[in-house]
Design a protein around this motif. Structure first.
Motif, PDB file in Angstrom:
ATOM      1  N   SER A  59       0.817  -1.211   0.000  1.00 52.31           N
ATOM      2  CA  SER A  59       0.000   0.000   0.000  1.00 52.31           C
ATOM      3  C   SER A  59       0.853   1.265   0.000  1.00 52.31           C
ATOM      4  O   SER A  59       0.431   2.299  -0.522  1.00 52.31           O
ATOM      5  CB  SER A  59      -0.938   0.005   1.206  1.00 52.31           C
ATOM      6  N   ASN A  60       2.075   1.187   0.560  1.00 52.80           N
ATOM      7  CA  ASN A  60       2.909   2.391   0.595  1.00 52.80           C
ATOM      8  C   ASN A  60       3.524   2.721  -0.760  1.00 52.80           C
ATOM      9  O   ASN A  60       4.189   3.739  -0.913  1.00 52.80           O
ATOM     10  CB  ASN A  60       4.007   2.260   1.652  1.00 52.80           C
ATOM     11  N   MET A  61       3.333   1.842  -1.760  1.00 51.16           N
ATOM     12  CA  MET A  61       3.824   2.128  -3.112  1.00 51.16           C
ATOM     13  C   MET A  61       2.754   2.783  -3.979  1.00 51.16           C
ATOM     14  O   MET A  61       3.019   3.153  -5.120  1.00 51.16           O
ATOM     15  CB  MET A  61       4.290   0.826  -3.784  1.00 51.16           C
ATOM     16  N   SER A  62       1.536   2.944  -3.437  1.00 50.35           N
ATOM     17  CA  SER A  62       0.439   3.509  -4.228  1.00 50.35           C
ATOM     18  C   SER A  62       0.769   4.912  -4.719  1.00 50.35           C
ATOM     19  O   SER A  62       0.409   5.294  -5.839  1.00 50.35           O
ATOM     20  CB  SER A  62      -0.852   3.528  -3.407  1.00 50.35           C
ATOM     21  N   SER A  63       1.467   5.700  -3.884  1.00 52.28           N
ATOM     22  CA  SER A  63       1.806   7.068  -4.285  1.00 52.28           C
ATOM     23  C   SER A  63       2.724   7.087  -5.503  1.00 52.28           C
ATOM     24  O   SER A  63       2.595   7.963  -6.365  1.00 52.28           O
ATOM     25  CB  SER A  63       2.463   7.807  -3.115  1.00 52.28           C
ATOM     26  N   GLU A  64       3.648   6.120  -5.602  1.00 49.10           N
ATOM     27  CA  GLU A  64       4.551   6.074  -6.754  1.00 49.10           C
ATOM     28  C   GLU A  64       3.802   5.665  -8.020  1.00 49.10           C
ATOM     29  O   GLU A  64       4.150   6.093  -9.117  1.00 49.10           O
ATOM     30  CB  GLU A  64       5.698   5.107  -6.480  1.00 49.10           C
ATOM     31  N   ILE A  65       2.784   4.838  -7.862  1.00 46.11           N
ATOM     32  CA  ILE A  65       1.980   4.444  -9.021  1.00 46.11           C
ATOM     33  C   ILE A  65       1.137   5.617  -9.486  1.00 46.11           C
ATOM     34  O   ILE A  65       1.024   5.904 -10.682  1.00 46.11           O
ATOM     35  CB  ILE A  65       1.094   3.226  -8.669  1.00 46.11           C
ATOM     36  N   ILE A  66       0.526   6.338  -8.529  1.00 47.63           N
ATOM     37  CA  ILE A  66      -0.304   7.490  -8.873  1.00 47.63           C
ATOM     38  C   ILE A  66       0.530   8.592  -9.516  1.00 47.63           C
ATOM     39  O   ILE A  66       0.096   9.255 -10.463  1.00 47.63           O
ATOM     40  CB  ILE A  66      -1.024   8.014  -7.609  1.00 47.63           C
ATOM     41  N   SER A  67       1.766   8.783  -9.015  1.00 43.90           N
ATOM     42  CA  SER A  67       2.634   9.826  -9.570  1.00 43.90           C
ATOM     43  C   SER A  67       3.217   9.450 -10.922  1.00 43.90           C
ATOM     44  O   SER A  67       3.758  10.308 -11.617  1.00 43.90           O
ATOM     45  CB  SER A  67       3.764  10.129  -8.589  1.00 43.90           C
ATOM     46  N   GLY A  68       3.163   8.168 -11.297  1.00 47.80           N
ATOM     47  CA  GLY A  68       3.675   7.740 -12.594  1.00 47.80           C
ATOM     48  C   GLY A  68       5.070   7.165 -12.558  1.00 47.80           C
ATOM     49  O   GLY A  68       5.618   6.806 -13.614  1.00 47.80           O
ATOM     50  N   SER A  69       5.666   7.048 -11.377  1.00 51.46           N
ATOM     51  CA  SER A  69       7.011   6.459 -11.295  1.00 51.46           C
ATOM     52  C   SER A  69       6.978   4.990 -11.702  1.00 51.46           C
ATOM     53  O   SER A  69       7.892   4.489 -12.356  1.00 51.46           O
ATOM     54  CB  SER A  69       7.557   6.596  -9.865  1.00 51.46           C
ATOM     55  N   ILE A  70       5.924   4.294 -11.278  1.00 52.05           N
ATOM     56  CA  ILE A  70       5.719   2.901 -11.686  1.00 52.05           C
ATOM     57  C   ILE A  70       4.529   2.875 -12.634  1.00 52.05           C
ATOM     58  O   ILE A  70       3.441   3.338 -12.283  1.00 52.05           O
ATOM     59  CB  ILE A  70       5.463   1.999 -10.461  1.00 52.05           C
ATOM     60  N   GLN A  71       4.745   2.313 -13.842  1.00 51.34           N
ATOM     61  CA  GLN A  71       3.703   2.338 -14.873  1.00 51.34           C
ATOM     62  C   GLN A  71       3.472   0.939 -15.430  1.00 51.34           C
ATOM     63  O   GLN A  71       4.327   0.051 -15.310  1.00 51.34           O
ATOM     64  CB  GLN A  71       4.112   3.281 -16.015  1.00 51.34           C
TER      65      GLN A  71
END
Length: 657
Positions: A59-71
């Motif tokens: 769940s703490n990686m959700s911000s990186e997905i939302i920001s586009g770091s992880i696509q």
């Protein structure tokens, strides 16, 4: 760096379903496919070009997905993971606990090519070790291909076994104790061990229901990533672990169960909550180096406490102690047990103050320590406070609350710097008396504003539960002949009676005191443009209305004595006493036209505008229900805030037309 996946990454994961964080695994880079939000977490297919496995991000990686770091179609490097079985299925589920982005989205999905067109060479399945040595295939171009010998000579299990045997005993023990991050735990997982710090411990509580009596207590646990989870223990487990769990210590915990957290009662940000039973294992990590963080706070500024009033969500605050009261005793109605209580006033950089009530051991232990050093303006960080509308807005500790005095954290250092340079000389205002009307959800003097006719015209208000409103009104009448106060114990504020001989007896404290104090129980009439109503005010609120304490008003009232004329007629005349030193007689000084100072004080309190925060309840008197309006907070008119409030009301009226 080449934008590609690691060769046989999925096979490596399948061969090592629970790798130890200290094991030397090869680099694992996979492609993210079919990325989507499932519930409150993101799931995807992890692919190495040959194989795929269902996976889930923490769940703490959700911000990186939302920001586009992880696509989607991007590459990630997996640093730590756990491979779980899906119940009732033969599939595996990869739970990624640590990872980092390698590449944004690629143009297409990576797929391993079986045939190379340039050399027209077909890669065959690897052969056994004795066949590899003699098997060399050449083509017309003279290219020689050899399968990698290390890939076929030993299994993954053999490699791990040999690595473990070559390690020192302490390292082997570390490998056998596979520590799972809290973020990787779920109800479907089998055996797990966590390494956590105890950051909050509640009191042992007893309960009684249809199945009998029992006891329970809760703790909050934090791992090295800062993830938190609440753990609950009942009966035998509660008695077994209550003394073992010590605040601030680090533990290895295993053989517990998880379930979906009840959103109404959860106090930490985690989808699951843990239950430990009498078979659970708890070991203190005393001699091991640890990086588990201390108590984790989520501070709320004092001027933003309004939306939390009477809610289930608990808050953390940090502030400067302005004052600390003496400890008092409150009797609990359910079992008539006396509970110690101590109030203190805390301020922060918002220049707002709030009253914090410390209960039980916090009142007697930490509260006494704060009382002794209150003149030094200590810093306090308090975790898990309940926000109520008592006196407008106030805070109370619970059994699980934690109080730190002068904590060594950045927020405390920043607050100390502000207080020493600016805050010490600043004027502070109570949060209960001046919240801005623009604060969404804040219960303040400007929230739920109604007229008196709205309350008196609805006899059913407060029938099921108390109703709360804000009113702007004038105090139009205070009856001088009413019993406006009662004699109270100076310790617990409860009513006292005259003791046999001398002094006053307090039933609550079970003791006799030579002196007592007076506390208001005043009834007054308030009036606005729509009507009028009788309201009840208690000590703090009545003092603000009258402008003096009950003891001071009693002194004014006592200045009425019997004065005798020459004809011995008895007149009740207002006089002022003046005693001459060392003389037994009193001399009365009275001038014509002089008014009664007691009545004059009450008259001065009338026709002054106030903002009132009131509660409306139903009381039964002579088998007839009547409204009881009680003043919970009172404040003078702030004309700037009142003007802003009226402008907002005008805007709403225009928009509704």
């Amino acid at each position: 760096m080449a934008k590609t996946v690691s060769q046989d990454a999925i096979s490596t994961i399948l061969a090592n379903p629970s790798p130890d964080s200290s094991s030397d695994l090869p680099e694992i880079i996979v492609q993210v496919l079919d990325l989507k939000l499932t519930g409150n977490r993101y799931t995807f297919n992890a692919s190495d070009g040959k194989m795929k496995v269902r996976a889930i991000f923490p769940s703490n990686m959700s911000s990186e997905i939302i920001s586009g770091s992880i696509q989607n179609k991007g590459l990630v490097r997996i640093l730590d993971y756990t491979l779980n079985d899906i119940p009732n299925k033969s599939e595996k589920y990869l739970i990624v606990t640590k990872c980092e982005a390698v590449s944004p989205a690629l143009d297409m999905e990576i797929k391993a090519e079986v045939k190379t067109e340039e050399s027209d060479i077909v890669l065959k399945k690897p052969k056994l070790e004795n066949e590899v040595k003699n098997d060399v295939k050449t083509d017309g171009a003279g290219i020689i291909l050899r399968p990698k010998q290390e890939m076929v000579s030993k299994s993954a299990a053999q490699i791990v076994y040999e690595q473990r045997e070559n390690m020192a005993p302490a390292a082997r023990m570390s490998m056998t104790r596979r520590v799972h991050p809290l973020v990787s735990l779920n109800p479907y997982q089998g055996n797990w061990t966590i390494k956590v710090r105890l950051t909050s411990k509640g009191n042992m509580r007893t309960y009684k229901n249809a199945r009998g009596e029992g006891c329970v207590f809760n703790v909050e646990l934090t791992d090295e990533d800062g993830t938190q989870i609440q753990a609950t223990m009942f009966n035998e487990a509660a008695r077994k672990f209550y003394e073992k769990f010590q605040l601030g210590k680090v533990y290895y915990i295993s053989k517990g169960t998880l379930k979906v957290a009840n959103k109404q009662f959860k106090t930490v940000k985690n989808d699951y909550e843990m239950t430990l039973n009498e078979n659970s294992v708890v070991e203190e990590a005393a001699d091991e180096e640890t990086f588990i963080p201390e108590t984790k706070f989520n501070f709320v500024p004092i001027d933003q406490l309004g939306p939390y009033v009477n809610g289930r969500e608990l808050v953390d605050i940090i502030g400067v102690v302005q004052s600390v009261a003496s400890v008092s005793s409150i009797k609990r109605k359910i079992d008539n047990e006396s509970i110690p209580k101590r109030d203190m006033t805390v301020a922060d950089e918002t220049k707002r103050t709030v009253v914090v009530s410390l209960w039980n051991e916090l009142a007697t232990n930490v509260g006494q320590e704060l009382f002794d050093i209150a003149d030094k303006s200590p810093m306090v960080a308090i975790k898990s406070l309940k926000v109520s509308d008592f006196q407008g807005l106030s805070l109370s500790t619970l059994g699980k609350s934690t109080v730190l005095i002068n904590p060594d954290i950045p927020e405390a250092n920043k607050l100390r710097s502000w207080y020493d340079s600016e805050g010490k000389g600043s004027s502070m205002a109570s949060i209960g008396l001046g919240l801005s009307p623009s604060k969404t959800g804040a219960r303040s003097m400007y929230t739920d504003r109604v007229s008196l006719s709205h309350i008196t015209g609805n006899p059913s208000l407060g029938d099921d539960k108390p109703a709360f409103f804000s009113i702007k009104a004038f105090v139009s009448l205070i009856r001088p002949e009413q019993a406006m106060w009662y004699r109270a114990c100076k310790t617990c504020n409860k009513k006292v009676t005259e003791a046999v001989g001398s002094g006053y007896w307090c039933e609550g404290c079970q003791k006799n005191d030579e002196e007592c104090s007076l506390r208001y129980i005043m009834v007054s009439k308030v009036t606005d443009a729509s009507g009028e109503a009788w309201v009840s005010s208690f000590n703090e609120e009545a003092e603000k209305i009258v402008g003096c304490s009950a003891d001071e008003l009693d002194k004014l009232k006592s200045e009425v004595i019997y004065c005798f004329t020459d004809e011995f007629d008895v007149l009740f005349l207002p006089i002022r006493w003046r005693a001459f030193s060392h003389q037994p007689s009193w001399h009365c000084h009275f001038q014509e036209g002089e008014t009664n100072t007691y009545q004059q004080k009450l008259k001065e309190a009338t026709w002054v505008p106030h903002l009132f925060w009131v509660s409306v309840t139903q009381n039964e008197y002579n088998n007839e229900k009547r409204q009881r309006i009680t003043v919970r907070a009172v404040a003078p008119i702030d004309f700037a805030e009142e003007s802003r409030f009226l402008l907002e009301e005008i805007k709403k009226m225009r928009n509704s037309q």
